[in-house]
Design a protein around this motif. Structure first.
Motif, short mmCIF file in Angstrom:
data_model
loop_
_atom_site.label_atom_id
_atom_site.label_comp_id
_atom_site.label_asym_id
_atom_site.label_seq_id
_atom_site.Cartn_x
_atom_site.Cartn_y
_atom_site.Cartn_z
N CYS A 139 44.35 -9.93 43.02
CA CYS A 139 45.07 -10.65 41.95
C CYS A 139 46.58 -10.45 42.06
N LEU A 140 47.01 -9.21 42.23
CA LEU A 140 48.44 -8.92 42.23
C LEU A 140 49.14 -9.43 43.48
N TYR A 141 48.46 -9.36 44.63
CA TYR A 141 49.06 -9.86 45.86
C TYR A 141 49.12 -11.38 45.89
N THR A 142 48.08 -12.03 45.37
CA THR A 142 48.14 -13.49 45.32
C THR A 142 49.19 -13.94 44.31
N TYR A 143 49.32 -13.20 43.21
CA TYR A 143 50.37 -13.53 42.23
C TYR A 143 51.75 -13.50 42.89
N GLY A 144 52.06 -12.41 43.59
CA GLY A 144 53.37 -12.29 44.22
C GLY A 144 53.59 -13.36 45.28
N SER A 145 52.57 -13.66 46.06
CA SER A 145 52.70 -14.66 47.13
C SER A 145 52.89 -16.06 46.56
N VAL A 146 52.09 -16.40 45.54
CA VAL A 146 52.22 -17.72 44.91
C VAL A 146 53.58 -17.85 44.23
N GLN A 147 54.05 -16.76 43.62
CA GLN A 147 55.33 -16.80 42.93
C GLN A 147 56.46 -17.13 43.91
N LEU A 148 56.50 -16.46 45.04
CA LEU A 148 57.55 -16.71 46.02
C LEU A 148 57.42 -18.11 46.62
N SER A 149 56.20 -18.52 46.91
CA SER A 149 55.99 -19.87 47.45
C SER A 149 56.42 -20.93 46.45
N ASN A 150 56.11 -20.70 45.18
CA ASN A 150 56.50 -21.64 44.13
C ASN A 150 58.02 -21.72 44.01
N LEU A 151 58.69 -20.59 44.08
CA LEU A 151 60.15 -20.56 43.99
C LEU A 151 60.78 -21.28 45.17
N SER A 152 60.15 -21.18 46.35
CA SER A 152 60.69 -21.86 47.53
C SER A 152 60.54 -23.38 47.40
N ILE A 153 59.40 -23.84 46.87
CA ILE A 153 59.19 -25.27 46.67
C ILE A 153 60.15 -25.81 45.60
N MET A 154 60.42 -25.00 44.59
CA MET A 154 61.37 -25.41 43.56
C MET A 154 62.78 -25.53 44.14
N ALA A 155 63.14 -24.63 45.05
CA ALA A 155 64.45 -24.72 45.71
C ALA A 155 64.52 -25.99 46.55
N TYR A 156 63.44 -26.30 47.26
CA TYR A 156 63.39 -27.52 48.06
C TYR A 156 63.49 -28.76 47.18
N ASP A 157 62.84 -28.72 46.03
CA ASP A 157 62.90 -29.83 45.07
C ASP A 157 64.33 -30.05 44.58
N ARG A 158 65.03 -28.97 44.27
CA ARG A 158 66.43 -29.09 43.82
C ARG A 158 67.32 -29.63 44.93
N TYR A 159 67.02 -29.21 46.16
CA TYR A 159 67.77 -29.72 47.32
C TYR A 159 67.62 -31.24 47.44
N LEU A 160 66.41 -31.74 47.32
CA LEU A 160 66.19 -33.19 47.40
C LEU A 160 66.86 -33.91 46.24
N ALA A 161 66.77 -33.33 45.03
CA ALA A 161 67.34 -33.99 43.85
C ALA A 161 68.86 -34.09 43.93
N ILE A 162 69.50 -33.07 44.51
CA ILE A 162 70.97 -33.05 44.56
C ILE A 162 71.51 -33.74 45.80
#
Length: 315
Positions: free
Chosen positions: A103-126
């Protein structure tokens, strides 16, 4: 019980707990309040995003994924902590321990992956505002959310399975929760394969998202540097919450890595415990407040709901 004939461990002892009998109910109350705040704040934002069609945009879908993951990660830690605080014997069965690791390792991995996709989304938007709706069509957004969850779960399932197959020569974990690295250090069998697989996981789940985040923000900075004042203001407004969340999560992860691999006996035990659960506690509390206050659409809808004003469900 540690059975030396086949070196199978049926339970683990969590040695980082200290005698808190005089304060156990106070600690229990504090942890319970933190858990209740995490549940209520994240559920509130998930509901607000879910029931308002105006928020059914890629950025808010990724935020919703982030909040769901924070509920998941918190549920992997807080009920366990509450039980341990009231217990006189700080032990956990081996299956439950490995479940918590997962649970804790998947949480950390999903969190970082999610943050990276959000950064990519902001890159496309800007950087590509005119093509953004095409580049981030609903189908592609759904696929990205699926990738953010699927690959970490698959990778961590294999990691935990490999760790569970190890023969161990001890059962004492010097933490307040179960940790894969601490269990591997107890192994008396060969674990080279786990080390190699761990490096592959690091490349897939840590280095790759970090590279994507770095690339996205380098491109955003380049556009801001050559763009208008309005462009710079838009970038600052949309990227500040994400950067703050990323820095907060990175701090907690860095201390967790240092805690597991270096001797921090000089640090007071209470401070070590607080910092070891920082990324599992402060991140789920920090993000709802951060995005709830800084993202104008979410802020206004939450304020309307909490103040009892007319709240229209745009289904």
């Amino acid at each position: 019980m540690l059975m030396m004939n086949d070196t199978k461990v049926s339970y683990f002892t969590l040695a980082a707990y200290f005698d808190i009998r005089a304060f156990r109910y106070l600690f229990f109350f504090v942890v319970m309040c933190l858990y209740a705040l995490i549940i209520s704040s994240n559920v509130l934002l998930i509901v607000v995003i879910g029931v308002n069609r105006s928020l059914h945009e890629p950025m808010y879908m990724f935020l919703c994924s982030l909040f769901v993951n924070e509920l998941y990660g918190s549920s992997g830690l807080f009920p366990f902590l509450l039980i341990q605080i009231l217990s006189d014997v700080h032990t956990v069965s081996a299956p439950l321990c490995f479940l918590q690791v997962f649970c804790l390792y998947t949480y950390g991995s999903v969190q970082l992956s999610n943050l990276s996709i959000m950064a990519y989304d902001r890159y496309l938007a800007i950087c590509f505002p005119l093509q953004y709706n095409t580049l981030m069509a609903p189908g592609r957004t759904a696929r990205l959310v699926f990738i953010v969850w699927f690959y970490p779960f698959l990778a961590i399932v294999v990691l935990v399975s490999m760790t569970a197959a190890l023969r161990l020569c001890g059962n004492v974990i010097n933490k307040v929760f179960c940790d894969n690295y601490s269990i591997v250090k107890l192994a008396c069998s060969e674990f080279t394969a786990i080390n190699i697989y761990g490096l592959l996981i690091m490349c897939l789940l840590v280095i790759s998202p970090a590279v994507l985040i770095f690339y996205s923000y380098m491109r955003i900075l380049r556009v801001c540097y050559s763009g208008s004042t309005q462009t710079r203001q838009k970038a600052a407004r949309t990227c500040t919450p994400h950067l703050a969340s990323l820095l907060n999560f990175s701090f907690g992860c860095c201390f967790e890595i240092l805690h597991g691999r270096f001797d921090l006996s000089g640090v007071p035990s209470m401070l070590r415990i607080v910092l070891s659960v920082y990324y599992l506690t402060c991140q789920p509390l920090f993000n709802p407040v951060l995005y709830g206050l800084n993202v104008s659409k979410i802020h206004s809808l939450c304020r309307s709901l909490l103040c009892g004003k007319k709240f229209v469900f745009n289904l």
